[in-house]
Design a protein around this motif. Structure first.
Motif, PDB file in Angstrom:
ATOM      1  N   ASP A 140       0.842  -1.223  -0.053  1.00  0.00           N
ATOM      2  CA  ASP A 140      -0.016  -0.020   0.013  1.00  0.00           C
ATOM      3  C   ASP A 140       0.677   1.202  -0.049  1.00  0.00           C
ATOM      4  OD1 ASP A 140      -2.332  -1.364   0.049  1.00  0.00           O
ATOM      5  OD2 ASP A 140      -2.451  -1.410   2.184  1.00  0.00           O
ATOM      6  N   ALA A 141       1.878   1.187   0.774  1.00  0.00           N
ATOM      7  CA  ALA A 141       2.811   2.412   0.852  1.00  0.00           C
ATOM      8  C   ALA A 141       3.584   2.622  -0.718  1.00  0.00           C
ATOM      9  CB  ALA A 141       3.895   2.157   1.808  1.00  0.00           C
ATOM     10  N   GLU A 142       3.855   1.489  -1.276  1.00  0.00           N
ATOM     11  CA  GLU A 142       4.249   1.847  -2.543  1.00  0.00           C
ATOM     12  C   GLU A 142       3.408   2.255  -3.595  1.00  0.00           C
ATOM     13  OE1 GLU A 142       7.975  -1.660  -2.802  1.00  0.00           O
ATOM     14  OE2 GLU A 142       5.901  -2.444  -2.656  1.00  0.00           O
ATOM     15  N   ALA A 143       2.158   1.732  -3.361  1.00  0.00           N
ATOM     16  CA  ALA A 143       1.000   2.253  -4.238  1.00  0.00           C
ATOM     17  C   ALA A 143       1.014   3.861  -4.176  1.00  0.00           C
ATOM     18  CB  ALA A 143      -0.109   1.431  -4.046  1.00  0.00           C
ATOM     19  N   ASP A 144       1.070   4.360  -2.988  1.00  0.00           N
ATOM     20  CA  ASP A 144       0.703   5.597  -2.943  1.00  0.00           C
ATOM     21  C   ASP A 144       1.753   6.522  -3.725  1.00  0.00           C
ATOM     22  OD1 ASP A 144      -1.479   5.222  -1.228  1.00  0.00           O
ATOM     23  OD2 ASP A 144       0.075   5.650   0.449  1.00  0.00           O
ATOM     24  N   HIS A 145       2.909   6.064  -4.029  1.00  0.00           N
ATOM     25  CA  HIS A 145       3.923   6.953  -5.084  1.00  0.00           C
ATOM     26  C   HIS A 145       4.374   6.265  -6.073  1.00  0.00           C
ATOM     27  CE1 HIS A 145       3.963   9.591  -1.193  1.00  0.00           C
ATOM     28  NE2 HIS A 145       4.158   8.313  -0.569  1.00  0.00           N
ATOM     29  N   HIS A 146       3.505   5.117  -6.448  1.00  0.00           N
ATOM     30  CA  HIS A 146       4.203   4.465  -7.620  1.00  0.00           C
ATOM     31  C   HIS A 146       4.342   5.355  -9.022  1.00  0.00           C
ATOM     32  CE1 HIS A 146       4.307   1.338 -10.701  1.00  0.00           C
ATOM     33  NE2 HIS A 146       4.599   0.385  -9.838  1.00  0.00           N
ATOM     34  N   LEU A 147       5.176   5.086  -9.778  1.00  0.00           N
ATOM     35  CA  LEU A 147       5.416   5.920 -10.859  1.00  0.00           C
ATOM     36  C   LEU A 147       4.433   5.845 -11.973  1.00  0.00           C
ATOM     37  CD1 LEU A 147       7.487   7.711 -12.809  1.00  0.00           C
ATOM     38  CD2 LEU A 147       8.155   5.482 -13.413  1.00  0.00           C
ATOM     39  N   HIS A 148       3.458   4.564 -12.025  1.00  0.00           N
ATOM     40  CA  HIS A 148       2.282   4.499 -12.896  1.00  0.00           C
ATOM     41  C   HIS A 148       1.069   4.434 -12.171  1.00  0.00           C
ATOM     42  CE1 HIS A 148       5.488   3.549 -15.933  1.00  0.00           C
ATOM     43  NE2 HIS A 148       6.020   2.597 -15.110  1.00  0.00           N
ATOM     44  N   ARG A 149       0.871   5.290 -11.079  1.00  0.00           N
ATOM     45  CA  ARG A 149      -0.309   5.291 -10.461  1.00  0.00           C
ATOM     46  C   ARG A 149      -1.410   5.751 -11.006  1.00  0.00           C
ATOM     47  NH1 ARG A 149      -0.039   9.896  -5.671  1.00  0.00           N
ATOM     48  NH2 ARG A 149       0.177  11.564  -6.980  1.00  0.00           N
ATOM     49  N   ASN A 150      -1.168   6.594 -12.246  1.00  0.00           N
ATOM     50  CA  ASN A 150      -2.225   7.264 -13.043  1.00  0.00           C
ATOM     51  C   ASN A 150      -2.663   6.273 -14.240  1.00  0.00           C
ATOM     52  OD1 ASN A 150      -2.740   9.549 -11.328  1.00  0.00           O
ATOM     53  ND2 ASN A 150      -0.895  10.408 -12.260  1.00  0.00           N
ATOM     54  N   VAL A 151      -1.928   5.178 -14.500  1.00  0.00           N
ATOM     55  CA  VAL A 151      -2.426   4.310 -15.617  1.00  0.00           C
ATOM     56  C   VAL A 151      -3.463   3.315 -15.287  1.00  0.00           C
ATOM     57  CG1 VAL A 151      -1.549   2.449 -17.109  1.00  0.00           C
ATOM     58  CG2 VAL A 151       0.013   4.296 -16.309  1.00  0.00           C
ATOM     59  N   ILE A 152      -4.585   3.575 -16.068  1.00  0.00           N
ATOM     60  CA  ILE A 152      -5.903   2.975 -15.945  1.00  0.00           C
ATOM     61  C   ILE A 152      -5.967   1.930 -17.063  1.00  0.00           C
ATOM     62  CG2 ILE A 152      -6.829   4.814 -14.711  1.00  0.00           C
ATOM     63  CD1 ILE A 152      -8.517   5.182 -17.296  1.00  0.00           C
ATOM     64  N   VAL A 153      -6.350   0.749 -16.707  1.00  0.00           N
ATOM     65  CA  VAL A 153      -6.769  -0.262 -17.541  1.00  0.00           C
ATOM     66  C   VAL A 153      -8.176  -0.421 -18.288  1.00  0.00           C
ATOM     67  CG1 VAL A 153      -4.963  -1.696 -16.433  1.00  0.00           C
ATOM     68  CG2 VAL A 153      -7.281  -1.768 -15.763  1.00  0.00           C
ATOM     69  N   ARG A 154      -9.111   0.232 -17.766  1.00  0.00           N
ATOM     70  CA  ARG A 154     -10.329   0.474 -18.573  1.00  0.00           C
ATOM     71  C   ARG A 154     -10.882   1.682 -18.334  1.00  0.00           C
ATOM     72  NH1 ARG A 154     -10.988  -4.351 -14.775  1.00  0.00           N
ATOM     73  NH2 ARG A 154     -11.059  -6.262 -15.965  1.00  0.00           N
ATOM     74  N   SER A 155     -11.792   2.181 -19.487  1.00  0.00           N
ATOM     75  CA  SER A 155     -12.346   3.075 -19.682  1.00  0.00           C
ATOM     76  C   SER A 155     -13.555   3.293 -20.615  1.00  0.00           C
ATOM     77  CB  SER A 155     -11.283   4.225 -19.764  1.00  0.00           C
ATOM     78  OG  SER A 155     -10.821   3.899 -21.143  1.00  0.00           O
ATOM     79  N   LEU A 156     -14.230   4.355 -20.687  1.00  0.00           N
ATOM     80  CA  LEU A 156     -15.113   4.696 -21.719  1.00  0.00           C
ATOM     81  C   LEU A 156     -14.460   5.246 -22.911  1.00  0.00           C
ATOM     82  CD1 LEU A 156     -18.390   5.905 -19.849  1.00  0.00           C
ATOM     83  CD2 LEU A 156     -17.726   3.349 -20.503  1.00  0.00           C
ATOM     84  N   ALA A 157     -13.993   4.540 -24.067  1.00  0.00           N
ATOM     85  CA  ALA A 157     -13.584   5.107 -25.065  1.00  0.00           C
ATOM     86  C   ALA A 157     -14.192   4.873 -26.383  1.00  0.00           C
ATOM     87  CB  ALA A 157     -12.079   4.527 -25.150  1.00  0.00           C
ATOM     88  N   GLY A 158     -15.548   4.699 -26.313  1.00  0.00           N
ATOM     89  CA  GLY A 158     -16.379   4.597 -27.659  1.00  0.00           C
ATOM     90  C   GLY A 158     -16.515   3.172 -28.127  1.00  0.00           C
ATOM     91  N   ALA A 159     -15.753   2.240 -27.764  1.00  0.00           N
ATOM     92  CA  ALA A 159     -15.686   0.858 -28.234  1.00  0.00           C
ATOM     93  C   ALA A 159     -16.985   0.083 -27.975  1.00  0.00           C
ATOM     94  CB  ALA A 159     -14.459  -0.207 -27.525  1.00  0.00           C
ATOM     95  N   PRO A 160     -17.515  -0.726 -28.642  1.00  0.00           N
ATOM     96  CA  PRO A 160     -18.937  -1.358 -28.462  1.00  0.00           C
ATOM     97  C   PRO A 160     -18.961  -2.239 -27.030  1.00  0.00           C
ATOM     98  CG  PRO A 160     -18.469  -1.719 -30.742  1.00  0.00           C
ATOM     99  CD  PRO A 160     -16.989  -1.180 -29.919  1.00  0.00           C
ATOM    100  N   ASP A 161     -17.676  -2.976 -26.648  1.00  0.00           N
ATOM    101  CA  ASP A 161     -17.865  -3.504 -25.515  1.00  0.00           C
ATOM    102  C   ASP A 161     -17.333  -2.700 -24.194  1.00  0.00           C
ATOM    103  OD1 ASP A 161     -15.139  -3.298 -26.435  1.00  0.00           O
ATOM    104  OD2 ASP A 161     -14.681  -5.408 -26.034  1.00  0.00           O
ATOM    105  N   ASP A 162     -17.143  -1.421 -24.157  1.00  0.00           N
ATOM    106  CA  ASP A 162     -16.631  -0.907 -23.054  1.00  0.00           C
ATOM    107  C   ASP A 162     -17.753  -0.873 -21.827  1.00  0.00           C
ATOM    108  OD1 ASP A 162     -14.286   0.449 -24.293  1.00  0.00           O
ATOM    109  OD2 ASP A 162     -15.149   2.103 -24.546  1.00  0.00           O
ATOM    110  N   ALA A 163     -18.877  -0.561 -22.382  1.00  0.00           N
ATOM    111  CA  ALA A 163     -20.017  -0.714 -21.163  1.00  0.00           C
ATOM    112  C   ALA A 163     -20.214  -2.122 -20.558  1.00  0.00           C
ATOM    113  CB  ALA A 163     -21.367  -0.538 -21.701  1.00  0.00           C
ATOM    114  N   HIS A 164     -19.475  -3.251 -21.012  1.00  0.00           N
ATOM    115  CA  HIS A 164     -19.489  -4.376 -20.515  1.00  0.00           C
ATOM    116  C   HIS A 164     -18.439  -4.342 -19.171  1.00  0.00           C
ATOM    117  CE1 HIS A 164     -22.294  -6.345 -23.247  1.00  0.00           C
ATOM    118  NE2 HIS A 164     -21.528  -5.933 -24.169  1.00  0.00           N
ATOM    119  N   ASP A 165     -17.489  -3.695 -19.400  1.00  0.00           N
ATOM    120  CA  ASP A 165     -16.500  -3.634 -18.415  1.00  0.00           C
ATOM    121  C   ASP A 165     -16.829  -2.683 -17.197  1.00  0.00           C
ATOM    122  OD1 ASP A 165     -14.697  -5.350 -19.502  1.00  0.00           O
ATOM    123  OD2 ASP A 165     -13.551  -3.537 -20.864  1.00  0.00           O
TER     124      ASP A 165
END
Length: 279
Positions: A140-165
């Protein structure tokens, strides 16, 4: 409800929607073209879809379908403006329906609940850091300052299957519950203990939102900051459930303006799978 650009950003890529039945935040994905357009497009489309019926008339699949239709507008926008290819947004919202609250979530914006003086994070981040935490690769302590803490793996991007996620959680509603939805301009900079303390001690949603914006600013947040705080009340206390004072904030609509909303629906029995911590 509050949404501010902040001193380090030239534009606000967050958008926030609210009525007496729902609140949600959409945060345009940083580093992608048109993040502000993505969050505003989803917000505007979803609010227009909910305006005739309200969120209370939708079951889980109906809510997911509405989000899918809003997401599809992103693809249509890219067809008209190819320079926007790659735009995307997070989405986190709470929707009152009968005697439950449905929490819809994708990305790393968050929802928190305070009930009977105790608070907790309800959503789980769709992020690389959360995956590393789940696997035990980092603490948890490492997560607070991780270099890639802003990288997300799911979002709404217009793809037909986005809402399934999109994750949809069912939480039994209780008068007096206080909900917060917020972008990572708050949650990446203010510790959860401080967020929950502000929600618990504030006399009302307005004061809580002010305290959270002040806390993020004091923590030198480098991102746009958006928060929406809502208290669950009975229809008798909150007014007619048919009243729908819709508002939205974002890059395309007065990002520094201030709007306050709350949630209200009558308590009627409904059967759904529930959040295991509150079932």
């Amino acid at each position: 409800m509050r949404s501010v650009t902040g001193p380090y950003r030239s534009a606000n890529q967050d958008s926030v929607g609210c009525s007496s039945e729902y609140v949600f935040v959409a945060d345009g994905v940083g580093g992608h073209a048109g993040g502000d357009v993505a969050s505003w497009t989803v917000t505007h489309r979803l609010m227009s879809l909910l305006a005739p019926v309200g969120s209370g008339a939708l079951d889980v699949e109906g809510l997911r379908t509405a989000i899918a239709r809003a997401n599809a507008d992103l693809a249509l926008r890219v067809q008209r403006e190819p320079s926007l290819a790659g735009m995307a947004t997070t989405f986190t919202g709470v929707f009152c329906a009968d005697n439950v609250v449905r929490v819809a979530h994708i990305g790393d914006s968050r929802a928190y609940l305070v009930r009977d003086g105790q608070g907790r994070q309800v959503t789980r981040d769709d992020s690389l850091v959360q995956m590393l935490l789940d696997s035990g690769a980092i603490s948890d302590a490492e997560a607070d300052h991780h270099l890639h803490r802003n990288v997300i793996v799911r979002s709404l991007a217009g793809a037909p299957d986005d809402a399934h996620d999109v994750t949809v959680l069912i939480v039994p509603a209780q008068v007096g519950d206080r909900w917060l939805v917020a972008s990572d301009g708050l949650t990446d900079y203010v510790p959860e203990t401080e967020i929950l303390a502000a929600l618990i001690t504030a006399p009302g949603p307005d004061a809580a939102a002010d305290a959270l914006i002040a806390a993020a600013t004091a923590a030198d947040s480098r991102d746009n900051i958006s928060v929406a705080v809502s208290d669950v009340v009975s229809c008798e206390e909150g007014g007619s459930p048919d009243a729908r004072p819709y508002r939205y904030l974002g890059a395309a609509a007065s990002p520094e303006s201030v709007v306050v909303g709350d949630l209200s629906r009558p308590a009627r029995p409904v059967a759904h799978a529930v959040d295991p911590d509150l079932g």
